[in-house]
Design a protein around this motif. Structure first.
Motif, PDB file in Angstrom:
ATOM      1  N   GLU A 534       0.835  -1.212   0.000  1.00 42.93           N
ATOM      2  CA  GLU A 534       0.000   0.000   0.000  1.00 42.93           C
ATOM      3  C   GLU A 534       0.866   1.258   0.000  1.00 42.93           C
ATOM      4  O   GLU A 534       0.525   2.254  -0.659  1.00 42.93           O
ATOM      5  N   TYR A 535       1.985   1.233   0.727  1.00 41.80           N
ATOM      6  CA  TYR A 535       2.904   2.375   0.750  1.00 41.80           C
ATOM      7  C   TYR A 535       3.462   2.636  -0.648  1.00 41.80           C
ATOM      8  O   TYR A 535       3.477   3.785  -1.125  1.00 41.80           O
ATOM      9  N   LEU A 536       3.937   1.592  -1.310  1.00 46.19           N
ATOM     10  CA  LEU A 536       4.517   1.746  -2.647  1.00 46.19           C
ATOM     11  C   LEU A 536       3.498   2.302  -3.632  1.00 46.19           C
ATOM     12  O   LEU A 536       3.831   3.108  -4.512  1.00 46.19           O
ATOM     13  N   GLN A 537       2.258   1.884  -3.483  1.00 46.49           N
ATOM     14  CA  GLN A 537       1.216   2.380  -4.377  1.00 46.49           C
ATOM     15  C   GLN A 537       0.842   3.826  -4.047  1.00 46.49           C
ATOM     16  O   GLN A 537       0.669   4.663  -4.932  1.00 46.49           O
ATOM     17  N   ALA A 538       0.737   4.135  -2.751  1.00 43.51           N
ATOM     18  CA  ALA A 538       0.356   5.487  -2.336  1.00 43.51           C
ATOM     19  C   ALA A 538       1.411   6.521  -2.726  1.00 43.51           C
ATOM     20  O   ALA A 538       1.075   7.673  -3.029  1.00 43.51           O
ATOM     21  N   LYS A 539       2.690   6.119  -2.724  1.00 48.31           N
ATOM     22  CA  LYS A 539       3.774   7.047  -3.032  1.00 48.31           C
ATOM     23  C   LYS A 539       4.100   7.105  -4.527  1.00 48.31           C
ATOM     24  O   LYS A 539       5.037   7.806  -4.929  1.00 48.31           O
ATOM     25  N   GLY A 540       3.358   6.371  -5.353  1.00 47.21           N
ATOM     26  CA  GLY A 540       3.533   6.460  -6.792  1.00 47.21           C
ATOM     27  C   GLY A 540       4.627   5.604  -7.383  1.00 47.21           C
ATOM     28  O   GLY A 540       4.914   5.681  -8.580  1.00 47.21           O
ATOM     29  N   TYR A 541       5.267   4.755  -6.549  1.00 51.53           N
ATOM     30  CA  TYR A 541       6.272   3.856  -7.113  1.00 51.53           C
ATOM     31  C   TYR A 541       5.620   2.905  -8.110  1.00 51.53           C
ATOM     32  O   TYR A 541       6.204   2.568  -9.132  1.00 51.53           O
ATOM     33  N   THR A 542       4.421   2.477  -7.779  1.00 53.61           N
ATOM     34  CA  THR A 542       3.734   1.503  -8.611  1.00 53.61           C
ATOM     35  C   THR A 542       2.239   1.592  -8.333  1.00 53.61           C
ATOM     36  O   THR A 542       1.774   2.501  -7.646  1.00 53.61           O
ATOM     37  N   SER A 543       1.490   0.656  -8.878  1.00 55.01           N
ATOM     38  CA  SER A 543       0.058   0.537  -8.618  1.00 55.01           C
ATOM     39  C   SER A 543      -0.298  -0.940  -8.629  1.00 55.01           C
ATOM     40  O   SER A 543       0.529  -1.788  -8.963  1.00 55.01           O
ATOM     41  N   LYS A 544      -1.531  -1.230  -8.287  1.00 46.38           N
ATOM     42  CA  LYS A 544      -1.963  -2.629  -8.211  1.00 46.38           C
ATOM     43  C   LYS A 544      -1.647  -3.380  -9.503  1.00 46.38           C
ATOM     44  O   LYS A 544      -1.172  -4.519  -9.481  1.00 46.38           O
ATOM     45  N   GLU A 545      -1.903  -2.753 -10.641  1.00 45.19           N
ATOM     46  CA  GLU A 545      -1.756  -3.443 -11.926  1.00 45.19           C
ATOM     47  C   GLU A 545      -0.308  -3.735 -12.285  1.00 45.19           C
ATOM     48  O   GLU A 545      -0.033  -4.518 -13.181  1.00 45.19           O
ATOM     49  N   TYR A 546       0.636  -3.108 -11.573  1.00 47.46           N
ATOM     50  CA  TYR A 546       2.048  -3.304 -11.887  1.00 47.46           C
ATOM     51  C   TYR A 546       2.828  -3.913 -10.727  1.00 47.46           C
ATOM     52  O   TYR A 546       4.054  -3.853 -10.704  1.00 47.46           O
ATOM     53  N   MET A 547       2.116  -4.503  -9.770  1.00 51.29           N
ATOM     54  CA  MET A 547       2.802  -5.070  -8.607  1.00 51.29           C
ATOM     55  C   MET A 547       2.758  -6.591  -8.622  1.00 51.29           C
ATOM     56  O   MET A 547       1.728  -7.191  -8.929  1.00 51.29           O
ATOM     57  N   ALA A 548       3.913  -7.217  -8.264  1.00 54.99           N
ATOM     58  CA  ALA A 548       4.007  -8.665  -8.086  1.00 54.99           C
ATOM     59  C   ALA A 548       4.468  -8.959  -6.670  1.00 54.99           C
ATOM     60  O   ALA A 548       5.383  -8.302  -6.156  1.00 54.99           O
ATOM     61  N   LEU A 549       3.841  -9.937  -6.019  1.00 54.46           N
ATOM     62  CA  LEU A 549       4.230 -10.388  -4.687  1.00 54.46           C
ATOM     63  C   LEU A 549       5.116 -11.620  -4.838  1.00 54.46           C
ATOM     64  O   LEU A 549       4.792 -12.529  -5.614  1.00 54.46           O
ATOM     65  N   SER A 550       6.216 -11.668  -4.094  1.00 55.47           N
ATOM     66  CA  SER A 550       7.139 -12.795  -4.245  1.00 55.47           C
ATOM     67  C   SER A 550       7.732 -13.203  -2.902  1.00 55.47           C
ATOM     68  O   SER A 550       8.025 -12.360  -2.051  1.00 55.47           O
ATOM     69  N   GLY A 551       7.904 -14.506  -2.703  1.00 56.25           N
ATOM     70  CA  GLY A 551       8.532 -15.040  -1.501  1.00 56.25           C
ATOM     71  C   GLY A 551       8.707 -16.534  -1.636  1.00 56.25           C
ATOM     72  O   GLY A 551       7.991 -17.188  -2.404  1.00 56.25           O
ATOM     73  N   ARG A 552       9.662 -17.092  -0.880  1.00 57.66           N
ATOM     74  CA  ARG A 552       9.958 -18.518  -0.967  1.00 57.66           C
ATOM     75  C   ARG A 552       9.914 -19.164   0.417  1.00 57.66           C
ATOM     76  O   ARG A 552      10.288 -18.560   1.414  1.00 57.66           O
ATOM     77  N   SER A 553       9.445 -20.406   0.467  1.00 60.76           N
ATOM     78  CA  SER A 553       9.382 -21.197   1.693  1.00 60.76           C
ATOM     79  C   SER A 553       8.410 -20.546   2.676  1.00 60.76           C
ATOM     80  O   SER A 553       7.225 -20.431   2.376  1.00 60.76           O
ATOM     81  N   ASP A 568      -6.951  -8.174  -4.054  1.00 62.00           N
ATOM     82  CA  ASP A 568      -6.936  -6.953  -4.852  1.00 62.00           C
ATOM     83  C   ASP A 568      -5.625  -6.181  -4.739  1.00 62.00           C
ATOM     84  O   ASP A 568      -5.469  -5.124  -5.362  1.00 62.00           O
ATOM     85  N   LEU A 569      -4.660  -6.657  -3.948  1.00 64.46           N
ATOM     86  CA  LEU A 569      -3.452  -5.879  -3.676  1.00 64.46           C
ATOM     87  C   LEU A 569      -2.510  -5.828  -4.869  1.00 64.46           C
ATOM     88  O   LEU A 569      -1.865  -4.807  -5.106  1.00 64.46           O
ATOM     89  N   ALA A 570      -2.375  -6.932  -5.600  1.00 69.28           N
ATOM     90  CA  ALA A 570      -1.364  -7.020  -6.653  1.00 69.28           C
ATOM     91  C   ALA A 570      -1.910  -7.739  -7.878  1.00 69.28           C
ATOM     92  O   ALA A 570      -2.897  -8.477  -7.806  1.00 69.28           O
ATOM     93  N   ARG A 571      -1.236  -7.530  -8.989  1.00 68.10           N
ATOM     94  CA  ARG A 571      -1.646  -8.151 -10.259  1.00 68.10           C
ATOM     95  C   ARG A 571      -1.074  -9.548 -10.421  1.00 68.10           C
ATOM     96  O   ARG A 571      -1.648 -10.391 -11.107  1.00 68.10           O
ATOM     97  N   VAL A 572       0.086  -9.786  -9.775  1.00 70.77           N
ATOM     98  CA  VAL A 572       0.806 -11.050  -9.973  1.00 70.77           C
ATOM     99  C   VAL A 572       1.263 -11.569  -8.610  1.00 70.77           C
ATOM    100  O   VAL A 572       1.541 -10.788  -7.700  1.00 70.77           O
ATOM    101  N   ALA A 573       1.338 -12.895  -8.477  1.00 68.35           N
ATOM    102  CA  ALA A 573       1.801 -13.505  -7.230  1.00 68.35           C
ATOM    103  C   ALA A 573       2.694 -14.699  -7.528  1.00 68.35           C
ATOM    104  O   ALA A 573       2.401 -15.498  -8.421  1.00 68.35           O
ATOM    105  N   PHE A 574       3.788 -14.809  -6.751  1.00 69.87           N
ATOM    106  CA  PHE A 574       4.735 -15.917  -6.888  1.00 69.87           C
ATOM    107  C   PHE A 574       4.951 -16.593  -5.530  1.00 69.87           C
ATOM    108  O   PHE A 574       5.938 -16.322  -4.834  1.00 69.87           O
ATOM    109  N   PRO A 575       4.052 -17.479  -5.103  1.00 68.74           N
ATOM    110  CA  PRO A 575       4.339 -18.274  -3.899  1.00 68.74           C
ATOM    111  C   PRO A 575       5.319 -19.391  -4.256  1.00 68.74           C
ATOM    112  O   PRO A 575       4.987 -20.308  -5.006  1.00 68.74           O
TER     113      PRO A 575
END
Length: 701
Positions: A534-553, A568-575
């Motif tokens: 939400e911070y990254l989107q609010a500060k204009g770094y990105t928006s929902k349509e251009y965000m990917a969530l990523s993490g391992r294990s 609704d937070l991100a467009r892409v996810a990498f579990p």
């Protein structure tokens, strides 16, 4: 090397532009299985995917084919793969270390599947290959895990992992002639190798699970053995563990002076007992501390003196001193006391090196054995430092430094004078001056301030249209510190932002920070991650349509929980290789040992209900549009078994309400992550980066 930046399409294309209709997926076996917890029945329709059956293997093959067919349609996938290969193709050389009459080091010419171990004779100066793991298997999928020399340096034992499995084999050589001198030890897991003179060495393992469950069966009672050279493994002496002292995790090590055998015993990933045995006088084991309420490790010995690194009465860690005559915690006295910053300890050259973590950035001080400050070590910049380890008499030590935009550089350090010089600077085709790495602090849901590193190319406009990967971990006291990655370099060179928040559950601010993300406070971790997005989107770094969530294990759990809590937070996810079934994670391999962080569904009704409320497998809801998702796992992952990913993928594919794809990327002949070949790593990351960009609406580079 100069890469072309991303050319974004005008505006964000709708999903309907990409796909004419919802995707059709391979059909997973579905049943009517239910489990009952404290009177509540919980459906587990895809339970059969836990079994290594012919039907499951067939479904896996169909999912692999389906995913590869989809990924093959991405027009710039091969271009990204080629970019990764090009930037990866540089010589990588490790810091050297001395054993006997030789100086050893690892080197990878660039794209070799595994790094090669070389050695140089200290007498003749001649250099030769000592071990080449690329010859262990046809495709470079067998890796070198552990390497241990005896004190003289004339004997060596090393372990290998086949296909990424945690089950290893140990091979023993005459280090001078490089010839094998003993039988190969098999079925070794979660083990170090520690020599006692020239007689043999200590190692750890479990009883092998029954046939058909080797990759998923529970491994509960660890055992420490002594292998005497020239004898059969079946005759190895049980030293500790098993039925007499049942512990889930055991580590054994002999002190540098060969006087003490030290055992660390634990039932979870946090908290341990310490045992010590004086090998000089043949005494029995002495238990130093009882119970599992603290973490403690013996980092050095000096005659009767023992130096212990611990969080007892020190959530940010301290170094204490005691003696073998009475080593109980009541006798411990500070050598390096706790401060307001988390402490790490390394020994080398007769000194202690204290690394303090200040908002995830390292600061290093050198102390003598009495705890007197020798100097603060001047570092090349703000970032992550590792090294300074070495034998007692070695004055020439090494350390490496890196951050998100500085490739890891190795420095030679003189422990007596404090002078350092560059030893090895990698020739990566990357210019740090073209990039920005900034630290910000944002506020989480409950008001807690969280640090985050944001990395991108200079000149990036904060217009909300920058492809952004939000990556974190949040568990097991593990700290995410700045480190360079050629994968992130390619992402940033192509116009992307890479952001890493230091969320709770990690170790960045000590035990309290870790505990604030465990058991019934685990949702703090997910809320911290959501607030970062939400911070990254609010500060204009990105928006929902251009965000990917990523993490391992555990980070895969983070992504799975976040995307089901906030689809609704991100467009892409990498579990990636994620712990995704929180009601059954403790039923497989060493999963029961993760209960300190998670709790288990059997603990109490409240714990069961809490786990169920965020367990990704149990919170996929029909009628919901989830992000475009690529679930990453491996067929030989015997730490977080692939059944987690299989079940989560089947749930998502069945219930996805929109036309965002759900892919299962299943790597063959690979495990939880360590030891993969260079080509496997490049292949996975090429798919990850290209999938992210494609699903964000980017059509060419």
């Amino acid at each position: 090397m100069k890469f072309r930046s991303i050319l974004l399409t005008a505006g964000v294309l709708s999903s309907a532009t990409f796909y004419a209709q919802k995707m059709t997926y391979p059909k997973a076996i579905k049943g009517n299985h239910t489990d009952t917890y404290f009177g509540t029945a919980v459906a587990d329709p895809f339970r059969d995917l836990e079994n290594d059956s012919e039907a499951t293997r067939r479904w896996v093959d169909e999912e692999v084919k389906h995913s590869q067919e989809y990924l093959a349609k991405i027009p710039f996938r091969d271009e990204i793969r080629n970019q990764l290969r090009e930037i990866w193709n540089y010589e990588k050389i490790s810091a050297p270390f001395k054993e006997g009459d030789y100086t050893y080091y690892y080197k990878n010419d660039g794209l070799q599947a595994q790094s090669v171990l070389y050695r140089t004779s200290n007498r003749t100066g001649q250099t030769e290959v000592f071990l080449d793991p690329n010859k262990f298997s046809e495709k470079g999928t067998t890796s070198l895990s552990q390497l241990s020399f005896n004190k003289k340096g004339n004997l060596v034992a090393y372990s290998i992992s086949e296909g990424g499995s945690d089950w290893n084999k140990i091979i023993i050589l005459d280090a001078v002639t490089k010839k094998q001198i003993d039988e190969t030890l098999t079925d070794v897991k979660f083990s170090g190798i520690s020599w006692q003179g020239d007689e043999g060495f200590y190692y750890s393992s479990y009883d092998k699970p029954k046939e058909g469950t080797v990759l998923s069966g529970m491994t509960d009672k660890h055992k420490v053995y002594f292998h005497k050279l020239g004898t059969k493994q079946s005759a190895d002496q049980l030293i500790f563990g098993g039925d007499k002292t049942p512990r889930r995790y055991l580590g054994a090590g002999v002190s540098e002076d060969q006087r003490y055998l030290i055992i660390s015993a634990a039932n979870a990933t946090n908290g341990n007992e310490l045992y010590i045995k004086d090998l000089k006088n043949g005494s029995d084991f002495i238990q130093i501390n009882k119970g599992f309420d603290i973490n403690a490790s013996i980092v050095d010995t000096d005659g009767d003196n023992l130096y212990i690194f611990t969080d007892k009465d020190a959530p940010n860690m301290r170094l204490v001193k005691t003696t073998i005559k009475n080593p109980a915690p009541e006798t411990w006295t500070d050598v390096i006391p706790q401060t307001g910053n988390v402490l790490g300890i390394t020994t080398g050259g007769g000194y202690f090196f204290a690394t303090y973590m200040v908002d995830a950035i390292d600061l290093v001080k050198q102390y003598d054995k009495n705890g007197k400050l020798v100097r603060e070590i001047t570092l090349p910049g703000k970032g992550n430092v590792s090294g300074f380890g070495g034998k007692e008499k070695e004055k020439e030590l090494y350390f490496s430094f890196s951050n998100y935009i500085t490739p890891g550089t190795t420095y030679k350090f003189n422990a007596d004078t404090g002078k350092s010089e560059v030893y090895q600077k990698p020739k990566v085709k990357f210019n740090p001056d073209d990039y920005v790495s900034e630290q910000v602090f944002y506020t989480s849901k409950d008001g807690t301030k969280i640090p985050m590193m944001i990395n991108y190319k200079k000149g990036t406009k904060l217009n909300g249209k920058n492809p952004t990967i939000l990556y974190s971990y949040g568990g097991f006291n593990i700290s995410l510190q700045p480190a360079f990655s050629v994968v992130n370099a390619i992402w940033m060179e192509n116009g992307g932002i890479y952001a890493v928040p230091n969320i709770r559950g990690g170790g960045e601010y000590g035990k309290k920070w870790h505990d604030a993300g465990t058991k019934q406070q685990k949702k703090n971790v997910f809320n911290d991650f959501i607030a970062a997005g939400e911070y990254l989107q609010a500060k204009g770094y990105t928006s929902k349509e251009y965000m990917a969530l990523s993490g391992r294990s555990n980070g895969g759990l983070l992504v799975g929980a976040t995307m089901t809590m906030r689809p609704d937070l991100a467009r892409v996810a990498f579990p990636g290789v994620g712990v995704l079934d929180m009601l059954r994670y403790n039923k497989f391999t060493a999963g029961a040992g993760w209960a300190y962080d998670y709790g288990t569904a059997e603990d109490s009704k409240e714990m069961f209900e809490y786990l169920k409320s965020y367990s990704p497998v149990h919170n996929v809801k029909a009628g919901t549009c989830y992000p475009s998702t690529m679930i990453i796992t491996s067929d030989h992952d015997d730490r977080v078994v692939p059944a987690h990913s299989f079940k989560f993928g089947a749930e998502l594919q069945e219930k996805q309400a929109c036309n965002h794809p759900v892919l299962l990327r299943i790597e063959k002949n690979a495990g939880h992550g360590a030891g993969r070949s260079t080509e496997q790593v490049i292949g996975e990351n090429a798919d990850l980066l290209s999938f992210a960009l494609y699903e964000m609406g980017i059509r060419k580079l």
